[in-house]
Design a protein around this motif. Structure first.
Motif, PDB file in Angstrom:
ATOM      1  N   UNK A  90       0.832  -1.208   0.000  1.00 43.36           N
ATOM      2  CA  UNK A  90       0.000   0.000   0.000  1.00 43.36           C
ATOM      3  C   UNK A  90       0.865   1.256   0.000  1.00 43.36           C
ATOM      4  N   UNK A  91       1.923   1.240   0.791  1.00 42.06           N
ATOM      5  CA  UNK A  91       2.817   2.397   0.825  1.00 42.06           C
ATOM      6  C   UNK A  91       3.445   2.662  -0.545  1.00 42.06           C
ATOM      7  N   UNK A  92       3.736   1.603  -1.271  1.00 46.81           N
ATOM      8  CA  UNK A  92       4.292   1.758  -2.613  1.00 46.81           C
ATOM      9  C   UNK A  92       3.298   2.461  -3.536  1.00 46.81           C
ATOM     10  N   UNK A  93       2.023   2.061  -3.435  1.00 44.71           N
ATOM     11  CA  UNK A  93       0.996   2.695  -4.282  1.00 44.71           C
ATOM     12  C   UNK A  93       0.805   4.161  -3.882  1.00 44.71           C
ATOM     13  N   UNK A  94       0.860   4.427  -2.587  1.00 44.87           N
ATOM     14  CA  UNK A  94       0.717   5.814  -2.111  1.00 44.87           C
ATOM     15  C   UNK A  94       1.883   6.666  -2.623  1.00 44.87           C
ATOM     16  N   UNK A  95       3.078   6.114  -2.602  1.00 47.06           N
ATOM     17  CA  UNK A  95       4.241   6.841  -3.113  1.00 47.06           C
ATOM     18  C   UNK A  95       4.091   7.110  -4.612  1.00 47.06           C
ATOM     19  N   UNK A  96       3.603   6.117  -5.352  1.00 51.77           N
ATOM     20  CA  UNK A  96       3.388   6.302  -6.782  1.00 51.77           C
ATOM     21  C   UNK A  96       2.401   7.435  -7.045  1.00 51.77           C
ATOM     22  N   UNK A 146      -3.861   4.981 -11.799  1.00 49.03           N
ATOM     23  CA  UNK A 146      -3.270   3.644 -11.708  1.00 49.03           C
ATOM     24  C   UNK A 146      -2.916   3.310 -10.263  1.00 49.03           C
ATOM     25  N   UNK A 147      -2.326   4.272  -9.551  1.00 47.89           N
ATOM     26  CA  UNK A 147      -1.956   4.053  -8.147  1.00 47.89           C
ATOM     27  C   UNK A 147      -3.188   3.847  -7.283  1.00 47.89           C
ATOM     28  N   UNK A 148      -4.228   4.658  -7.515  1.00 50.34           N
ATOM     29  CA  UNK A 148      -5.463   4.534  -6.740  1.00 50.34           C
ATOM     30  C   UNK A 148      -6.141   3.196  -7.014  1.00 50.34           C
ATOM     31  N   UNK A 149      -6.113   2.781  -8.270  1.00 56.26           N
ATOM     32  CA  UNK A 149      -6.711   1.489  -8.618  1.00 56.26           C
ATOM     33  C   UNK A 149      -5.976   0.351  -7.913  1.00 56.26           C
ATOM     34  N   UNK A 150      -4.649   0.429  -7.857  1.00 56.62           N
ATOM     35  CA  UNK A 150      -3.884  -0.594  -7.152  1.00 56.62           C
ATOM     36  C   UNK A 150      -4.221  -0.651  -5.677  1.00 56.62           C
ATOM     37  N   UNK A 151      -4.416   0.515  -5.072  1.00 51.22           N
ATOM     38  CA  UNK A 151      -4.810   0.555  -3.661  1.00 51.22           C
ATOM     39  C   UNK A 151      -6.205  -0.025  -3.460  1.00 51.22           C
ATOM     40  N   UNK A 152      -7.121   0.347  -4.343  1.00 51.72           N
ATOM     41  CA  UNK A 152      -8.491  -0.154  -4.221  1.00 51.72           C
ATOM     42  C   UNK A 152      -8.535  -1.674  -4.343  1.00 51.72           C
ATOM     43  N   UNK A 153      -7.704  -2.215  -5.201  1.00 50.91           N
ATOM     44  CA  UNK A 153      -7.656  -3.672  -5.339  1.00 50.91           C
ATOM     45  C   UNK A 153      -7.169  -4.331  -4.050  1.00 50.91           C
ATOM     46  N   UNK A 154      -6.187  -3.721  -3.396  1.00 52.75           N
ATOM     47  CA  UNK A 154      -5.691  -4.261  -2.131  1.00 52.75           C
ATOM     48  C   UNK A 154      -6.737  -4.164  -1.023  1.00 52.75           C
ATOM     49  N   UNK A 155      -7.620  -3.151  -1.128  1.00 51.74           N
ATOM     50  CA  UNK A 155      -8.658  -2.941  -0.113  1.00 51.74           C
ATOM     51  C   UNK A 155      -9.938  -3.730  -0.383  1.00 51.74           C
ATOM     52  N   UNK A 172       4.204  10.709  -6.231  1.00 50.44           N
ATOM     53  CA  UNK A 172       5.280  10.990  -7.181  1.00 50.44           C
ATOM     54  C   UNK A 172       4.756  11.410  -8.549  1.00 50.44           C
ATOM     55  N   UNK A 173       3.469  11.179  -8.800  1.00 52.31           N
ATOM     56  CA  UNK A 173       2.904  11.563 -10.099  1.00 52.31           C
ATOM     57  C   UNK A 173       3.046  13.060 -10.351  1.00 52.31           C
ATOM     58  N   UNK A 174       3.109  13.848  -9.295  1.00 54.79           N
ATOM     59  CA  UNK A 174       3.231  15.305  -9.443  1.00 54.79           C
ATOM     60  C   UNK A 174       4.543  15.717 -10.108  1.00 54.79           C
ATOM     61  N   UNK A 175       5.522  14.838 -10.070  1.00 58.12           N
ATOM     62  CA  UNK A 175       6.822  15.199 -10.652  1.00 58.12           C
ATOM     63  C   UNK A 175       6.841  15.055 -12.166  1.00 58.12           C
ATOM     64  N   UNK A 176       5.818  14.404 -12.720  1.00 54.75           N
ATOM     65  CA  UNK A 176       5.760  14.264 -14.176  1.00 54.75           C
ATOM     66  C   UNK A 176       5.331  15.588 -14.802  1.00 54.75           C
ATOM     67  N   UNK A 177       6.041  16.058 -15.829  1.00 55.29           N
ATOM     68  CA  UNK A 177       5.731  17.372 -16.407  1.00 55.29           C
ATOM     69  C   UNK A 177       4.422  17.422 -17.188  1.00 55.29           C
ATOM     70  N   UNK A 178       3.896  16.272 -17.590  1.00 54.91           N
ATOM     71  CA  UNK A 178       2.671  16.243 -18.392  1.00 54.91           C
ATOM     72  C   UNK A 178       1.457  16.050 -17.479  1.00 54.91           C
ATOM     73  N   UNK A 179       0.532  17.007 -17.509  1.00 59.35           N
ATOM     74  CA  UNK A 179      -0.624  16.967 -16.614  1.00 59.35           C
ATOM     75  C   UNK A 179      -1.480  15.725 -16.860  1.00 59.35           C
ATOM     76  N   UNK A 180      -1.728  15.406 -18.140  1.00 63.37           N
ATOM     77  CA  UNK A 180      -2.583  14.247 -18.412  1.00 63.37           C
ATOM     78  C   UNK A 180      -1.909  12.947 -17.965  1.00 63.37           C
ATOM     79  N   UNK A 181      -0.573  12.922 -18.016  1.00 56.92           N
ATOM     80  CA  UNK A 181       0.157  11.746 -17.527  1.00 56.92           C
ATOM     81  C   UNK A 181       0.073  11.668 -16.009  1.00 56.92           C
TER      82      UNK A 181
END
Length: 267
Positions: free
Chosen positions: A193-199, A218-227, A202-211
């Motif tokens: 879960x911590x890995x997904x939270x970090x992902x 993707x990170x939220x979906x991974x967390x939801x699957x774990x929950x 960290x998305x804020x560091x990508x220069x492309x807003x849509x990315x």
């Protein structure tokens, strides 16, 4: 179901304890029926109802939440058990073998001796101190990562002292923190879960807003699957999200869990 109801009536009409004991012994295969075990296993996604672990080595037991033969307080003081619930499927809980053996006949209550077969409401009046995993009281339980190897069951923050005491008592009775492998397996889920939270962060560091948005989803979906309820230690994952995830991520995960169709779209 009909057989269980008929046997319950026989128990209630039995003239003495000796007759009841003989009746229970003669029909003990009812709660050991593989069909009942399979049904209980399926409805809780092949997880122990107390620990949320998926058994791979030891067997599952059908536990009588309220003990059928005798019940004991924490000080080992014994009282008659809840014999009239022996064949009542609503009193059954699927339990991993090690937890069920640890639990034994322990079932402390605030008012011993209050429960009576003829008065169903007395079950609530006696004040069970052991937390039932099928009630809302199960949310009193949380989890915390404590070191490199363990994630332990603990009380939710902000509970009143009596509720905190019930959590501690339940953890002790069931031995929820006594098995190193169980503690490590919960820690693994916490770390995922911590890995997904970090992902997500960290998305804020990508220069492309849509990315950024795609990476967050993707990170939220991974967390939801774990929950998700069908996942092992889903309550551990939910505790990690509640304690470690930023507010907007917690809200997104909740939306994905509340609306499974969004989880499919996210895929």
């Amino acid at each position: 179901m009909d057989e269980a109801q008929a046997l319950t009536e026989q128990l209630k009409n039995a003239p003495d304890d000796k007759t009841r004991i003989a009746l229970v012994f003669a029909h003990r295969k009812l709660w050991r029926d593989p069909r009942l075990l399979n049904w209980l296993t399926e409805i809780h996604h092949h997880k122990c109802w107390y620990s949320e672990a998926k058994e791979s080595v030891s067997s599952y037991h059908v536990d009588h939440f309220r003990p059928k033969g005798r019940a004991a307080q924490i000080d080992k003081t014994e009282r008659p058990g809840y014999w009239w619930l022996t064949f009542d499927w609503k009193n059954y809980r699927l339990a991993g073998q090690l937890l069920n053996v640890k639990k034994r006949d322990l079932f402390p209550v605030q008012l011993p001796g209050v429960a009576q077969a003829a008065l169903p409401l007395t079950l609530q009046a006696e004040g069970s101190l052991l937390i039932d995993p099928l009630t809302n009281d199960a949310w009193f339980m949380s989890f915390e990562r404590i070191d490199d190897e363990a994630c332990l069951a603990t009380a939710c923050p902000g509970l009143t002292q009596p509720k905190t005491d019930r959590v501690a008592l339940t953890i002790e009775i069931l031995g929820l923190n006594r098995l190193p492998m169980l503690n490590r397996n919960r820690a693994d889920v916490w770390d995922r879960c911590l890995e997904r939270i970090k992902e997500y962060n960290d998305a804020d560091t990508n220069p492309m807003i849509h990315t950024q948005e795609a990476l967050r989803l993707v990170a939220a979906r991974g967390l939801a699957q774990l929950c998700a309820e069908d996942q092992e230690f889903s309550s551990v994952a939910k505790a990690c999200v509640d304690k470690q995830a930023p507010t907007e991520l917690r809200m997104l995960v909740n939306d994905l869990l509340t609306h499974p169709e969004l989880l499919k779209i996210a895929a």
